[in-house]
Write a protein that holds these residues in place. Structure first.
Motif, PDB file in Angstrom:
ATOM      1  N   VAL A   1       0.854  -1.177   0.000  1.00 26.03           N
ATOM      2  CA  VAL A   1       0.000   0.000   0.000  1.00 26.03           C
ATOM      3  C   VAL A   1       0.897   1.237   0.000  1.00 26.03           C
ATOM      4  O   VAL A   1       2.085   1.149   0.295  1.00 26.03           O
ATOM      5  CB  VAL A   1      -0.957   0.040   1.220  1.00 26.03           C
ATOM      6  CG1 VAL A   1      -1.902  -1.158   1.214  1.00 26.03           C
ATOM      7  CG2 VAL A   1      -0.175   0.101   2.522  1.00 26.03           C
ATOM      8  N   ALA A   2       0.302   2.370  -0.316  1.00 27.83           N
ATOM      9  CA  ALA A   2       1.025   3.645  -0.265  1.00 27.83           C
ATOM     10  C   ALA A   2       0.016   4.745   0.021  1.00 27.83           C
ATOM     11  O   ALA A   2      -1.151   4.638  -0.348  1.00 27.83           O
ATOM     12  CB  ALA A   2       1.732   3.917  -1.584  1.00 27.83           C
ATOM     13  N   HIS A   3       0.478   5.772   0.694  1.00 28.98           N
ATOM     14  CA  HIS A   3      -0.337   6.956   0.943  1.00 28.98           C
ATOM     15  C   HIS A   3       0.302   8.110   0.177  1.00 28.98           C
ATOM     16  O   HIS A   3       1.443   8.475   0.461  1.00 28.98           O
ATOM     17  CB  HIS A   3      -0.391   7.277   2.434  1.00 28.98           C
ATOM     18  CG  HIS A   3      -1.068   6.213   3.224  1.00 28.98           C
ATOM     19  ND1 HIS A   3      -0.383   5.164   3.785  1.00 28.98           N
ATOM     20  CD2 HIS A   3      -2.369   6.028   3.523  1.00 28.98           C
ATOM     21  CE1 HIS A   3      -1.235   4.377   4.409  1.00 28.98           C
ATOM     22  NE2 HIS A   3      -2.442   4.868   4.269  1.00 28.98           N
ATOM     23  N   VAL A   4      -0.429   8.645  -0.795  1.00 35.50           N
ATOM     24  CA  VAL A   4       0.098   9.711  -1.649  1.00 35.50           C
ATOM     25  C   VAL A   4      -0.893  10.869  -1.632  1.00 35.50           C
ATOM     26  O   VAL A   4      -2.093  10.670  -1.821  1.00 35.50           O
ATOM     27  CB  VAL A   4       0.290   9.214  -3.103  1.00 35.50           C
ATOM     28  CG1 VAL A   4       0.879  10.316  -3.974  1.00 35.50           C
ATOM     29  CG2 VAL A   4       1.152   7.967  -3.146  1.00 35.50           C
ATOM     30  N   LYS A   5      -0.390  12.068  -1.418  1.00 30.93           N
ATOM     31  CA  LYS A   5      -1.255  13.246  -1.435  1.00 30.93           C
ATOM     32  C   LYS A   5      -1.752  13.514  -2.848  1.00 30.93           C
ATOM     33  O   LYS A   5      -1.029  13.305  -3.826  1.00 30.93           O
ATOM     34  CB  LYS A   5      -0.515  14.468  -0.887  1.00 30.93           C
ATOM     35  CG  LYS A   5      -0.196  14.321   0.585  1.00 30.93           C
ATOM     36  CD  LYS A   5       0.418  15.576   1.136  1.00 30.93           C
ATOM     37  CE  LYS A   5       0.665  15.378   2.628  1.00 30.93           C
ATOM     38  NZ  LYS A   5       1.213  16.567   3.245  1.00 30.93           N
ATOM     39  N   ASP A   6      -2.989  13.999  -2.938  1.00 27.93           N
ATOM     40  CA  ASP A   6      -3.614  14.259  -4.238  1.00 27.93           C
ATOM     41  C   ASP A   6      -2.809  15.224  -5.107  1.00 27.93           C
ATOM     42  O   ASP A   6      -2.839  15.129  -6.335  1.00 27.93           O
ATOM     43  CB  ASP A   6      -5.020  14.827  -4.055  1.00 27.93           C
ATOM     44  CG  ASP A   6      -5.991  13.799  -3.491  1.00 27.93           C
ATOM     45  OD1 ASP A   6      -5.752  12.592  -3.656  1.00 27.93           O
ATOM     46  OD2 ASP A   6      -7.007  14.223  -2.897  1.00 27.93           O
TER      47      ASP A   6
ATOM     48  N   ALA B   1       3.599  13.580  -9.496  1.00 27.79           N
ATOM     49  CA  ALA B   1       4.697  12.700  -9.900  1.00 27.79           C
ATOM     50  C   ALA B   1       4.582  11.338  -9.219  1.00 27.79           C
ATOM     51  O   ALA B   1       4.674  10.290  -9.865  1.00 27.79           O
ATOM     52  CB  ALA B   1       6.046  13.348  -9.590  1.00 27.79           C
ATOM     53  N   SER B   2       4.353  11.328  -7.898  1.00 32.49           N
ATOM     54  CA  SER B   2       4.211  10.054  -7.181  1.00 32.49           C
ATOM     55  C   SER B   2       2.951   9.310  -7.596  1.00 32.49           C
ATOM     56  O   SER B   2       2.971   8.082  -7.726  1.00 32.49           O
ATOM     57  CB  SER B   2       4.209  10.286  -5.673  1.00 32.49           C
ATOM     58  OG  SER B   2       5.502  10.594  -5.229  1.00 32.49           O
ATOM     59  N   LEU B   3       1.863  10.036  -7.806  1.00 35.37           N
ATOM     60  CA  LEU B   3       0.636   9.380  -8.274  1.00 35.37           C
ATOM     61  C   LEU B   3       0.892   8.660  -9.595  1.00 35.37           C
ATOM     62  O   LEU B   3       0.441   7.527  -9.792  1.00 35.37           O
ATOM     63  CB  LEU B   3      -0.498  10.394  -8.432  1.00 35.37           C
ATOM     64  CG  LEU B   3      -1.098  10.931  -7.142  1.00 35.37           C
ATOM     65  CD1 LEU B   3      -2.051  12.097  -7.441  1.00 35.37           C
ATOM     66  CD2 LEU B   3      -1.835   9.837  -6.379  1.00 35.37           C
ATOM     67  N   GLY B   4       1.633   9.296 -10.495  1.00 32.23           N
ATOM     68  CA  GLY B   4       1.961   8.668 -11.772  1.00 32.23           C
ATOM     69  C   GLY B   4       2.797   7.413 -11.610  1.00 32.23           C
ATOM     70  O   GLY B   4       2.568   6.405 -12.284  1.00 32.23           O
TER      71      GLY B   4
ATOM     72  N   TRP C   1      -3.900   0.589  -7.181  1.00 35.13           N
ATOM     73  CA  TRP C   1      -5.261   1.104  -7.318  1.00 35.13           C
ATOM     74  C   TRP C   1      -5.454   2.252  -6.341  1.00 35.13           C
ATOM     75  O   TRP C   1      -5.034   2.176  -5.198  1.00 35.13           O
ATOM     76  CB  TRP C   1      -6.298   0.049  -6.996  1.00 35.13           C
ATOM     77  CG  TRP C   1      -6.274  -1.142  -7.901  1.00 35.13           C
ATOM     78  CD1 TRP C   1      -5.731  -1.227  -9.164  1.00 35.13           C
ATOM     79  CD2 TRP C   1      -6.791  -2.423  -7.612  1.00 35.13           C
ATOM     80  NE1 TRP C   1      -5.903  -2.484  -9.660  1.00 35.13           N
ATOM     81  CE2 TRP C   1      -6.556  -3.246  -8.734  1.00 35.13           C
ATOM     82  CE3 TRP C   1      -7.449  -2.962  -6.518  1.00 35.13           C
ATOM     83  CZ2 TRP C   1      -6.965  -4.563  -8.782  1.00 35.13           C
ATOM     84  CZ3 TRP C   1      -7.847  -4.272  -6.573  1.00 35.13           C
ATOM     85  CH2 TRP C   1      -7.604  -5.061  -7.702  1.00 35.13           C
ATOM     86  N   GLN C   2      -6.127   3.290  -6.801  1.00 30.70           N
ATOM     87  CA  GLN C   2      -6.470   4.385  -5.891  1.00 30.70           C
ATOM     88  C   GLN C   2      -7.785   4.046  -5.226  1.00 30.70           C
ATOM     89  O   GLN C   2      -8.784   3.783  -5.899  1.00 30.70           O
ATOM     90  CB  GLN C   2      -6.581   5.713  -6.642  1.00 30.70           C
ATOM     91  CG  GLN C   2      -6.843   6.860  -5.706  1.00 30.70           C
ATOM     92  CD  GLN C   2      -6.789   8.213  -6.423  1.00 30.70           C
ATOM     93  OE1 GLN C   2      -6.303   8.314  -7.553  1.00 30.70           O
ATOM     94  NE2 GLN C   2      -7.279   9.229  -5.755  1.00 30.70           N
TER      95      GLN C   2
END
Length: 105
Positions: free
Chosen positions: A80-85, A89-92, A100-101
């Motif tokens: 899992v990962a927690h990425v700010k909206d 760059a990290s979301l990509g 999956w988001q």
């Protein structure tokens, strides 16, 4: 060719990886064990959080972090990962890594 080295950073980040291009360190990626998850009768898999993705500016946009994420998550386990909206760059990287988001902040 890329090479990947590991070293223990602490109990909190048991998997700390230095991303290298040939002999040059270009970034880091870490994993943190969260728990074990039952996957059947008397079988368990680890649940890990992917944390601390960093790559030097001059190496961004070349797929090195995406490849590091793929290699990190290729072994058995759940990640899992927690990425700010607003961290596009990290979301990509995680989208290309087939995460999956499931929510947003």
């Amino acid at each position: 060719q890329q090479e990947w080295w590991t070293s223990n950073n602490s109990d909190y980040y048991p998997g700390f990886y230095i991303i290298c291009l040939k002999d040059t360190p270009i970034g880091t990626i870490s994993e943190r064990w969260l728990n074990n998850v039952p996957v059947g009768s008397n079988r368990w898999m680890g649940l890990f959080e992917v944390v601390n993705l960093m790559v030097d500016d001059q190496y961004r946009g070349h797929g090195y972090m995406t490849e590091a994420l793929r290699q990190l998550t290729a072994r058995r386990g759940f990640f899992v990962a927690h990425v700010k909206d607003n961290n596009r760059a990290s979301l990509g990287v995680f989208e290309r890594g087939e995460f999956w988001q499931v929510g947003s902040e």
